[in-house]
Motif scaffolding. Structure first.
Motif, PDB file in Angstrom:
ATOM      1  N   ILE A 112       0.843  -1.199   0.000  1.00  0.00           N
ATOM      2  CA  ILE A 112       0.000   0.000   0.000  1.00  0.00           C
ATOM      3  C   ILE A 112       0.879   1.250   0.000  1.00  0.00           C
ATOM      4  O   ILE A 112       0.607   2.218  -0.714  1.00  0.00           O
ATOM      5  CB  ILE A 112      -0.974  -0.030   1.193  1.00  0.00           C
ATOM      6  CG1 ILE A 112      -1.958  -1.194   1.018  1.00  0.00           C
ATOM      7  CG2 ILE A 112      -1.723   1.300   1.320  1.00  0.00           C
ATOM      8  CD1 ILE A 112      -2.825  -1.487   2.217  1.00  0.00           C
TER       9      ILE A 112
ATOM     10  N   TYR B 289      -5.622   1.496   6.547  1.00  0.00           N
ATOM     11  CA  TYR B 289      -6.277   0.345   5.920  1.00  0.00           C
ATOM     12  C   TYR B 289      -6.671  -0.664   6.985  1.00  0.00           C
ATOM     13  O   TYR B 289      -6.117  -0.699   8.080  1.00  0.00           O
ATOM     14  CB  TYR B 289      -5.373  -0.289   4.866  1.00  0.00           C
ATOM     15  CG  TYR B 289      -4.030  -0.757   5.375  1.00  0.00           C
ATOM     16  CD1 TYR B 289      -3.821  -2.080   5.759  1.00  0.00           C
ATOM     17  CD2 TYR B 289      -2.945   0.127   5.469  1.00  0.00           C
ATOM     18  CE1 TYR B 289      -2.582  -2.507   6.227  1.00  0.00           C
ATOM     19  CE2 TYR B 289      -1.716  -0.288   5.924  1.00  0.00           C
ATOM     20  CZ  TYR B 289      -1.542  -1.615   6.293  1.00  0.00           C
ATOM     21  OH  TYR B 289      -0.310  -2.037   6.760  1.00  0.00           O
TER      22      TYR B 289
ATOM     23  N   ALA C   2     -11.591   0.423   7.980  1.00  0.00           N
ATOM     24  CA  ALA C   2     -10.569   1.030   7.108  1.00  0.00           C
ATOM     25  C   ALA C   2      -9.451   1.723   7.885  1.00  0.00           C
ATOM     26  O   ALA C   2      -8.786   2.606   7.373  1.00  0.00           O
ATOM     27  CB  ALA C   2     -11.210   2.004   6.126  1.00  0.00           C
TER      28      ALA C   2
ATOM     29  N   ILE D 205      -8.819   2.967   3.558  1.00  0.00           N
ATOM     30  CA  ILE D 205      -8.996   1.855   2.625  1.00  0.00           C
ATOM     31  C   ILE D 205      -9.657   0.681   3.348  1.00  0.00           C
ATOM     32  O   ILE D 205      -8.997  -0.043   4.102  1.00  0.00           O
ATOM     33  CB  ILE D 205      -7.642   1.439   2.023  1.00  0.00           C
ATOM     34  CG1 ILE D 205      -6.994   2.638   1.337  1.00  0.00           C
ATOM     35  CG2 ILE D 205      -7.826   0.265   1.060  1.00  0.00           C
ATOM     36  CD1 ILE D 205      -5.544   2.448   0.960  1.00  0.00           C
TER      37      ILE D 205
ATOM     38  N   TYR E 153      -8.966  -3.920   2.374  1.00  0.00           N
ATOM     39  CA  TYR E 153      -7.812  -3.752   1.494  1.00  0.00           C
ATOM     40  C   TYR E 153      -7.401  -5.032   0.772  1.00  0.00           C
ATOM     41  O   TYR E 153      -6.872  -4.992  -0.336  1.00  0.00           O
ATOM     42  CB  TYR E 153      -6.614  -3.215   2.286  1.00  0.00           C
ATOM     43  CG  TYR E 153      -6.055  -4.223   3.256  1.00  0.00           C
ATOM     44  CD1 TYR E 153      -5.061  -5.110   2.872  1.00  0.00           C
ATOM     45  CD2 TYR E 153      -6.553  -4.322   4.548  1.00  0.00           C
ATOM     46  CE1 TYR E 153      -4.578  -6.060   3.749  1.00  0.00           C
ATOM     47  CE2 TYR E 153      -6.075  -5.259   5.428  1.00  0.00           C
ATOM     48  CZ  TYR E 153      -5.089  -6.130   5.023  1.00  0.00           C
ATOM     49  OH  TYR E 153      -4.619  -7.083   5.889  1.00  0.00           O
TER      50      TYR E 153
ATOM     51  N   TYR F  63      -7.950  -5.810  -2.945  1.00  0.00           N
ATOM     52  CA  TYR F  63      -7.200  -5.062  -3.963  1.00  0.00           C
ATOM     53  C   TYR F  63      -5.722  -5.450  -4.005  1.00  0.00           C
ATOM     54  O   TYR F  63      -4.927  -4.808  -4.683  1.00  0.00           O
ATOM     55  CB  TYR F  63      -7.298  -3.554  -3.687  1.00  0.00           C
ATOM     56  CG  TYR F  63      -8.695  -3.075  -3.465  1.00  0.00           C
ATOM     57  CD1 TYR F  63      -9.661  -3.190  -4.462  1.00  0.00           C
ATOM     58  CD2 TYR F  63      -9.069  -2.520  -2.249  1.00  0.00           C
ATOM     59  CE1 TYR F  63     -10.966  -2.755  -4.242  1.00  0.00           C
ATOM     60  CE2 TYR F  63     -10.369  -2.082  -2.021  1.00  0.00           C
ATOM     61  CZ  TYR F  63     -11.307  -2.204  -3.026  1.00  0.00           C
ATOM     62  OH  TYR F  63     -12.594  -1.786  -2.807  1.00  0.00           O
TER      63      TYR F  63
ATOM     64  N   PRO G 150      -5.864  -0.607  -6.218  1.00  0.00           N
ATOM     65  CA  PRO G 150      -7.210  -0.204  -5.809  1.00  0.00           C
ATOM     66  C   PRO G 150      -7.990   0.414  -6.967  1.00  0.00           C
ATOM     67  O   PRO G 150      -7.419   0.732  -8.014  1.00  0.00           O
ATOM     68  CB  PRO G 150      -6.933   0.838  -4.726  1.00  0.00           C
ATOM     69  CG  PRO G 150      -5.692   1.503  -5.201  1.00  0.00           C
ATOM     70  CD  PRO G 150      -4.873   0.397  -5.835  1.00  0.00           C
TER      71      PRO G 150
ATOM     72  N   PHE H  52      -9.738   5.514  -5.070  1.00  0.00           N
ATOM     73  CA  PHE H  52      -8.685   5.633  -4.062  1.00  0.00           C
ATOM     74  C   PHE H  52      -7.544   6.492  -4.581  1.00  0.00           C
ATOM     75  O   PHE H  52      -6.939   7.255  -3.834  1.00  0.00           O
ATOM     76  CB  PHE H  52      -8.166   4.261  -3.627  1.00  0.00           C
ATOM     77  CG  PHE H  52      -9.155   3.464  -2.818  1.00  0.00           C
ATOM     78  CD1 PHE H  52     -10.124   4.068  -2.036  1.00  0.00           C
ATOM     79  CD2 PHE H  52      -9.111   2.087  -2.832  1.00  0.00           C
ATOM     80  CE1 PHE H  52     -11.026   3.333  -1.288  1.00  0.00           C
ATOM     81  CE2 PHE H  52     -10.004   1.329  -2.087  1.00  0.00           C
ATOM     82  CZ  PHE H  52     -10.966   1.956  -1.314  1.00  0.00           C
TER      83      PHE H  52
END
Length: 190
Positions: free
Chosen positions: A20, A114, A119, A144, A147, A150, A158, A162
């Motif tokens: 991420i 996330y 999130a 997020i 998560y 994705y 994502p 996002f």
């Protein structure tokens, strides 16, 4: 141009944070207002706070603290990429913040959190008083949820919404960061 440090706060094996963080760093690197750097707290590998003096004195005894100080001092803005653990933020992130004082002051901070349904928002809300205490100025967040849907093969991909949220936050960080940088320069000159 502002120096933006994206700091990955999760250090555990199997973490999603680095993927991420890499995604967000890519967006930040493409932004016209930033010179972006990705920092992984796992690689920084700070021990639990081990300095004998309070950070406000800047009398650092250990090389790892001196290196960490130089890294954060060089930044004009930071973004924490952070999971939520038990409704809170990670111990390595709190430890990394606690090592320093002046280096954080008068800089914008963004949050990319996330987790599952929440999130990571609860972790961000708990971290905001900590960041305020060291002088960071909250300038936005990207949250997020779910998560894992994705993320495949260590790559985070994502939906476009996002990316839009990340760019919106980066625009705010750029505005706040330019103002705060100018004020820091006035304080140094005074």
């Amino acid at each position: 141009m502002l120096k933006l440090h994206t700091i990955v706060a999760s250090t555990r094996p199997g973490r999603a944070g680095l993927s991420i963080g890499t995604w967000f760093h890519g967006i930040a690197s493409a932004h016209k207002d930033f010179q972006a750097e990705l920092i992984d707290l796992k690689a920084v590998n700070l021990p639990f706070f081990d300095e004998p003096h309070h950070p406000r004195l800047r009398q650092y005894m250990h090389q790892h603290t001196k290196d960490w100080s130089a890294t954060i001092d060089a930044a004009d803005a930071v973004v924490f990429v952070m999971p939520e653990y038990n409704h809170g933020f990670t111990a390595p992130l709190k430890n990394a913040i606690d090592y320093l004082s002046h280096e954080w002051a008068d800089k914008p901070v963004g949050f990319v959190s996330y987790g599952g349904v929440s999130a990571g928002t609860r972790a961000v809300q708990l971290l905001k008083p900590v960041t305020t205490a060291v002088g960071l100025v909250a300038a936005g967040e990207v949250n997020i949820p779910f998560y894992a849907q994705y993320r495949q093969d260590e790559t985070f991909t994502p939906p476009e919404s996002f990316n839009d949220a990340a760019n919106l936050m980066l625009g705010r960080i750029a505005k706040v960061g330019a103002t705060l940088k100018a004020q820091r320069q006035v304080l140094v000159a005074a």
